[in-house]
Each structure stands twice: as C-alpha cells, then as structure tokens.
Design an enzyme around this catalytic site. Structure first.
Site, PDB file in Angstrom:
ATOM      1  CG  ASN A 210      80.153  68.224  31.871  1.00 33.15           C
ATOM      2  OD1 ASN A 210      79.431  67.350  31.414  1.00 33.15           O
ATOM      3  ND2 ASN A 210      80.470  68.274  33.168  1.00 33.15           N
ATOM      4  CG  PHE A 323      84.364  56.416  33.175  1.00 35.79           C
ATOM      5  CD1 PHE A 323      83.706  55.557  34.040  1.00 35.79           C
ATOM      6  CD2 PHE A 323      84.215  56.213  31.806  1.00 35.79           C
ATOM      7  CE1 PHE A 323      82.919  54.519  33.567  1.00 35.79           C
ATOM      8  CE2 PHE A 323      83.432  55.188  31.316  1.00 35.79           C
ATOM      9  CZ  PHE A 323      82.783  54.333  32.191  1.00 35.79           C
TER      10      PHE A 323
HETATM   11  O1  PMT Z   1      77.595  61.010  29.411  1.00 39.66           O
HETATM   12  P1  PMT Z   1      78.096  60.681  28.015  1.00 39.66           P
HETATM   13  O2  PMT Z   1      77.720  61.756  27.014  1.00 39.66           O
HETATM   14  O3  PMT Z   1      77.710  59.301  27.585  1.00 39.66           O
HETATM   15  O4  PMT Z   1      79.676  60.720  28.059  1.00 39.66           O
HETATM   16  C1  PMT Z   1      80.367  59.774  28.815  1.00 39.66           C
HETATM   17  C2  PMT Z   1      81.575  60.392  29.517  1.00 39.66           C
HETATM   18  C3  PMT Z   1      82.575  60.897  28.482  1.00 39.66           C
HETATM   19  C4  PMT Z   1      81.120  61.559  30.416  1.00 39.66           C
HETATM   20  C5  PMT Z   1      82.170  59.258  30.401  1.00 39.66           C
HETATM   21  O5  PMT Z   1      82.540  58.193  29.590  1.00 39.66           O
HETATM   22  C6  PMT Z   1      83.384  59.720  31.185  1.00 39.66           C
HETATM   23  O6  PMT Z   1      84.505  59.672  30.721  1.00 39.66           O
HETATM   24  N1  PMT Z   1      83.141  60.159  32.451  1.00 39.66           N
HETATM   25  C7  PMT Z   1      84.123  60.786  33.317  1.00 39.66           C
HETATM   26  C8  PMT Z   1      84.235  62.241  33.004  1.00 39.66           C
HETATM   27  C9  PMT Z   1      85.177  62.987  33.916  1.00 39.66           C
HETATM   28  O7  PMT Z   1      84.747  63.882  34.558  1.00 39.66           O
HETATM   29  O8  PMT Z   1      86.369  62.519  33.987  1.00 39.66           O
HETATM   30  P2  PMT Z   1      87.537  63.168  34.916  1.00 39.66           P
HETATM   31  O9  PMT Z   1      88.780  62.635  34.345  1.00 39.66           O
HETATM   32  O10 PMT Z   1      87.382  64.652  35.035  1.00 39.66           O
HETATM   33  O11 PMT Z   1      87.238  62.547  36.339  1.00 39.66           O
HETATM   34  C10 PMT Z   1      87.869  61.355  36.795  1.00 39.66           C
HETATM   35  C11 PMT Z   1      86.912  60.552  37.632  1.00 39.66           C
HETATM   36  O12 PMT Z   1      86.597  61.228  38.852  1.00 39.66           O
HETATM   37  C12 PMT Z   1      85.575  60.274  36.964  1.00 39.66           C
HETATM   38  O13 PMT Z   1      85.222  58.954  37.315  1.00 39.66           O
HETATM   39  C13 PMT Z   1      84.638  61.282  37.601  1.00 39.66           C
HETATM   40  O14 PMT Z   1      83.297  60.778  37.674  1.00 39.66           O
HETATM   41  C14 PMT Z   1      85.229  61.427  38.993  1.00 39.66           C
HETATM   42  N2  PMT Z   1      85.047  62.760  39.604  1.00 39.66           N
HETATM   43  C15 PMT Z   1      85.612  63.845  39.054  1.00 39.66           C
HETATM   44  C16 PMT Z   1      85.495  65.069  39.677  1.00 39.66           C
HETATM   45  C17 PMT Z   1      84.766  65.168  40.868  1.00 39.66           C
HETATM   46  N3  PMT Z   1      84.613  66.319  41.503  1.00 39.66           N
HETATM   47  N4  PMT Z   1      84.197  64.069  41.384  1.00 39.66           N
HETATM   48  C18 PMT Z   1      84.300  62.857  40.778  1.00 39.66           C
HETATM   49  O15 PMT Z   1      83.763  61.862  41.247  1.00 39.66           O
END
Ligand code: PMT
Length: 400
Positions: A210, A323
């Site tokens: 991504n 996040f």
């Molecule tokens: O890296 P940049 O370009 O600065 O951009 C920052 C960002 C947009 C990536 C960052 O601010 C952000 O929002 N990160 C989380 C992105 C994400 O994957 O969100 P999600 O809603 O899909 O996941 C929710 C949470 O679970 C996140 O904390 C993620 O790290 C975590 N996760 C998700 C899937 C997975 N398999 N394992 C995880 O730990």
C-alpha cells in the site's frame, strides 16, 4: 536512581587531579542508559589517558579542534549538535574562566559555545581558588547564562587543604545529569511502534502493498524518544532514515512484523500500531516469476494475523494505541475498532483527503480513548506525533 535512556551526553574533561574520576563517571552514565562521547583538554590528558575513556565510552575520544581526520569523523559542530547535555567534569578554575569569557581556544570551549544543549558543570579546584573573587564572578556569569552546577563538595583536598572545591562523586554527578531530563512525559517508558507498509510477496519479483510512506510512524518514534522513552520502531520497507536514538528493526511482511512485535511486546509499556499492515497475503508465494498467459487470472489470498489485536489481547498487555485509516464514517469505525481489538486508544485518520494520511507531510486526526476524545487540527506529522505522545502519556499514566 534516575535514568538517562537514549540521552547523548558529551562529557568534557579538563585538567585537574579529579580527571581520574571521569572514568567512573563515564561508567555511571552508561549504566543509566546514556550514549557518551568524551572531549579531553590537553591538561586532562596529563591525568588520564584518552584510551581509558575510549574503552569505557565505546567511542573515540575527541581532543583537537584543528584535526582534519577527527573533523572528518565527527566535527566539532556535529558534536555540539549531537549533545543533549554538555557535562564538564572536572571543570577547573581555568576552564570556568575561559567559558565565562566566551573563549573558543580549544575543542571543549569551542563546542561549549557552539552547542544549544544545556551545560552542567562539576567544579574541581583548590578551596582558595574556589573562594577567589574571580572564580565567584565567573561562576555567577555562567549561572546567569543557564549553566547548572553540581558541587563542589567540601572536605580534604588532594593538595592537603580542607574546604569546598572537591569534585562531587561520579554517582552524584550522574544523578544530577539525569535529573535535568526528568521532565520527559514518557521518561523511563519502553515504547514499541510499527510503521510503514508491509509487502506480501507473490513471486520473486512482485508483491502486494500500500501507499504508507512511514512518515507518521517515524514521527511518532522521534516524538517518543524526545519524550524520554526507550523507543523501538518496527518498520516495513520505507524510504526514510532511521530516527536518532530509536532502535529500528526493518521487516518486510506482516508475519515478520508480528514476530518482531511479539518478541518485544511483553517487555514494553506502550505499543503504538501505526503501520498499514496488509490485511491479506497471497495463499502461496510462487518460487518462480509468474508468466503472463490468460486474459484473466485470479489470486487466492489468506488473512494476515492482526498484529495490534494479538498484542492487545496478550496477558498483561501494554497500553495499546491503534490507528484507524478510514475513508468514511471515521469515528464510528474507529470506535468499533477500538472495542473489537481491545485497545486503550485509537487515532482516527481520514485517508480520503490526499493532503493528510498516506504519504503526506501533514495529518489531521481525532484521538479517542475510553474516557474522552481530542481533535488534532491539521499540522505537520511531527507536531501531530508530539500531541499524540502527550495524550498517550496522560492516558497511560491514568490507566496504570
Ligand atoms: O505512513 P504514512 O504515509 O505517514 O501514512 C500514515 C498512515 C495513514 C498509514 C497512518 O496514519 C495510519 O492510519 N495507519 C494505520 C493504517 C491501517 O492499516 O489502518 P487499519 O484501519 O487498516 O488498521 C487498524 C489498526 O490495526 C492499525 O493500527 C493497524 O496498524 C493495525 N493492524 C491492521 C491490520 C493487521 N493485520 N495488523 C495490524 O496491526
């Protein structure tokens, strides 16, 4: 015992008999977690060898201002910028006089002028020299400019006199140095942060991924380290320089990220998941490059483990911050994620606006925790990171 995790201490040693105690001082500073570099004046080298301080600090000792080789390694301006604290022990009467006059006639006094770091002095001299009006005036000048003094202690001196002027003992000086930093909001905490994307291999030349640049996660790591935390960054593949004072562990795939996080999670106080982890990976990684053929093809994907949820559901889990990157219904989805994953806090990030979120320099988020929420107005990711770290410090302290 106050600690000095991650702190860069530049130790200046000037030429007095107490210089022999600087070996023990370096050991004390290292024991408290500091990185130590040493500058010795010519006089100091009459009392103790650079080799001793090099061995104890783990870094070459700096001695000369006009030394082309040394300047190529770490020049005096870089040294001055590197320091979080300039600690001068022993600080002789002559050194104090030169500092007070603003002289720059050797490496130590030049760095003292060039550094924006605070200065801590441990005076050491004969009791009459300490009491002399010139020394009193020089010390007053340095104090007025913000220098902090530890000691001198009173007692029997090497010259046989009795009175004030003995350098304080190394543990007292190390403690004074540590106390100067004690205001960091995450002082002494161990923080693990995930950042960047993951790459899920399809074959030897292709992967699913991504647009995460890692900027937000790296900014958080810098902010946590600035706040005094012992910070580890588990980073997917990004094009950024590892932040200073942060232990950075590069990984590629979600499974590798999970392994690193699990190895660290039991030993940390705060876990921040900022990485954009791929939710799915190819069911099989082809050993050879997939050849082009049919007009249509399909990929079979399997779910990746959820790293954040796994850590948050460990027994004795750390304070967990997630996040939520969403394009719609931001706060409702974020609240749902916080509950489902058993989080202490979540940062809701609207990624539908290209000016914030993935790849941008700015961000604009709403932070939700069990007892409240805070909207952080659009700002650079470093500023947003510092605000998030402040909130984490406040909420985690109230929680535990
Ligand atoms: O890296 P940049 O370009 O600065 O951009 C920052 C960002 C947009 C990536 C960052 O601010 C952000 O929002 N990160 C989380 C992105 C994400 O994957 O969100 P999600 O809603 O899909 O996941 C929710 C949470 O679970 C996140 O904390 C993620 O790290 C975590 N996760 C998700 C899937 C997975 N398999 N394992 C995880 O730990």
């Amino acid at each position: 015992m106050a600690h000095l995790f991650n702190r860069n201490i530049l130790l200046g040693v000037s030429g007095g008999i107490a210089a022999y105690k600087s070996a023990e001082l370096v050991r004390q500073l290292r024991e408290r977690g500091a990185w130590v570099r040493v500058i010795m004046t010519r006089g100091a080298r009459e009392f103790i060898t650079p080799l001793t301080l090099q061995a104890l600090s783990g870094n070459p000792v700096h001695t000369e201002l006009l030394d082309a080789t040394a300047e190529q390694g770490m020049g005096h301006i870089e040294l001055a910028r590197w320091a979080d604290l300039l600690l001068i022990a022993p600080a002789t009467a002559d050194l104090i006089a030169r500092l007070s006059a603003g002289r720059a006639d050797d490496l130590l006094t030049t760095v003292a002028l060039a550094t924006p770091a605070p200065v801590l002095l441990a005076p050491a001299m004969n009791q009459q020299m300490w009491r002399d009006a010139a020394t009193t005036a020089n010390v007053a000048t340095l104090r007025a400019r913000g220098a902090v003094l530890v000691g001198p202690a009173a007692g029997e001196q090497a010259c046989g006199d009795v009175g004030p002027g003995r350098m304080e003992e190394p543990p007292v000086i190390a403690e004074a140095a540590a106390r100067l930093f004690a205001s960091g909001v995450l002082d002494g905490k161990r923080v693990v942060i995930t950042a960047g994307p993951t790459r899920e291999a399809l074959d030897p030349v292709r992967y699913l991924s991504n647009h995460s640049s890692g900027k937000m996660g790296y900014a958080l790591a810098r902010a946590a380290a600035e706040a005094g935390a012992r910070t580890t960054l588990v980073s997917g593949p990004v094009d950024l320089q590892a932040p200073d004072r942060v232990h950075t562990l590069p990984v590629t795939s979600a499974q590798q990220m999970l392994q690193q996080c699990l190895a660290l999670a039991r030993e940390c106080d705060i876990f921040i998941a900022c990485a954009a982890v791929a939710d799915y990976r190819p069911a099989q990684i082809q050993q050879r490059k997939i050849k082009k053929g049919a007009q249509q093809t399909s990929l079979q994907l399997v779910r990746n483990p959820d790293i954040l949820a796994t850590v948050a559901n460990l027994e004795n889990s750390p304070f967990c911050v997630g996040f939520a990157a969403e394009t719609n219904d931001l706060l409702a989805y974020a609240r749902d994620k916080m509950q489902r994953k058993n989080l202490d806090m979540i940062v809701a990030n609207d990624v539908s606006d290209p000016a914030v979120g993935f790849g941008s320099d700015d961000n604009e988020v709403t932070v939700l925790w069990r007892g409240g929420e805070a909207a952080l107005a659009r700002a650079g990711k470093n500023t947003i990171a510092r605000q998030i770290v402040e909130l984490i410090a406040r909420c985690s302290a109230a929680d535990h």
